[in-house]
Design a protein around this motif. Sequence first.
Motif, short mmCIF file in Angstrom:
data_model
loop_
_atom_site.label_atom_id
_atom_site.label_comp_id
_atom_site.label_asym_id
_atom_site.label_seq_id
_atom_site.Cartn_x
_atom_site.Cartn_y
_atom_site.Cartn_z
N VAL A 50 -1.87 8.98 16.86
CA VAL A 50 -2.09 9.13 15.42
C VAL A 50 -2.75 7.85 14.93
O VAL A 50 -2.20 6.76 15.10
CB VAL A 50 -0.77 9.38 14.66
N ARG A 51 -3.94 7.98 14.33
CA ARG A 51 -4.63 6.81 13.80
C ARG A 51 -4.49 6.81 12.28
O ARG A 51 -4.93 7.74 11.61
CB ARG A 51 -6.11 6.83 14.18
N ILE A 52 -3.88 5.77 11.74
CA ILE A 52 -3.71 5.62 10.30
C ILE A 52 -4.89 4.80 9.79
O ILE A 52 -5.00 3.61 10.09
CB ILE A 52 -2.38 4.94 9.96
N ARG A 53 -5.76 5.44 9.06
CA ARG A 53 -7.01 4.80 8.66
C ARG A 53 -6.80 3.82 7.51
O ARG A 53 -6.07 4.08 6.57
CB ARG A 53 -8.03 5.85 8.22
N GLY A 54 -7.50 2.68 7.60
CA GLY A 54 -7.58 1.77 6.48
C GLY A 54 -6.40 0.83 6.31
O GLY A 54 -6.41 -0.01 5.43
N VAL A 78 0.87 -1.17 0.00
CA VAL A 78 0.00 0.00 0.00
C VAL A 78 0.91 1.22 0.00
O VAL A 78 1.80 1.32 0.84
CB VAL A 78 -0.91 0.03 1.24
N ALA A 79 0.69 2.13 -0.94
CA ALA A 79 1.59 3.28 -1.02
C ALA A 79 1.29 4.30 0.07
O ALA A 79 2.20 4.83 0.71
CB ALA A 79 1.49 3.95 -2.39
N GLY A 80 0.01 4.59 0.25
CA GLY A 80 -0.30 5.67 1.17
C GLY A 80 -1.65 5.51 1.84
O GLY A 80 -2.46 4.66 1.47
N ALA A 81 -1.88 6.32 2.81
CA ALA A 81 -3.14 6.35 3.55
C ALA A 81 -3.27 7.74 4.13
O ALA A 81 -2.47 8.64 3.82
CB ALA A 81 -3.15 5.28 4.64
N THR A 82 -4.27 7.92 4.97
CA THR A 82 -4.40 9.20 5.67
C THR A 82 -4.64 8.91 7.15
O THR A 82 -5.11 7.84 7.53
CB THR A 82 -5.58 10.05 5.14
N THR A 83 -4.36 9.90 7.94
CA THR A 83 -4.66 9.78 9.36
C THR A 83 -6.11 10.19 9.59
O THR A 83 -6.77 10.75 8.71
CB THR A 83 -3.75 10.68 10.20
#
Lengths: 171, 36
Positions: free
Chosen positions: A151-155, A118-123
């Motif tokens: 910090v919650r990294i979603r998904g 997975v390249a990226g996500a959002t908090t």
Amino acid sequence: VVNDRWQTDLLFRRLMGLRPARGSFDLFLKRVTARDPGVGTSYGYNRQETDADYAPFEQTLFPDFVSAVAKNGRLLLHVGPAGGGGQIPPEQRSRLEAFGAWLDANGEAVTGTRPYHVAGATTADGLPVWFTQAPGRVNAVVVGRPTGATVRIRGVSCPRRAGACSATAAW
Amino acid sequence: VVTVRPSGGSTVLTFDHELDGTYAPAVAVQIGSVRR
């Protein structure tokens, strides 16, 4: 030296594996590919440019860099020595030093790494997060200025198997 | 120091102090291991 400000060398850029100087990679790249923005609006030194004409490190250059790395890309950052003594102007040098300072502290997160699946996500606060991996570890780079202690990294969930999330290194 | 745990499909990083921008422009954390 390639100057594509006028987009006249697209064939050359395609052959060389270069991508648009501004903007970001949309997808994972099948092979290591570079973007090559100038730090300012010109590839070479332009005495008419002021600090306001140079891309800001925190808002533009760094996010471009870390997102490119997460997608199997590289960032070739052009700087142009000033005329006369051939010195790197302070406006350019400060940006290079900012990269150096961050890499001194966090280089393990990008140096020698490969893309994660997975390249990226959002908090939860909407900050971008970019992932890399190296033998035995996964790195998350939270871009921006998160506040609070959590910090919650979603998904994206780190594996639940024993020990998988036990790494506690913060650089 | 930061601890990492999965939570409801997310990954939660818990730091032992309040973040105040000291780490700007980014906080880099090792969040897990990869089976080799």
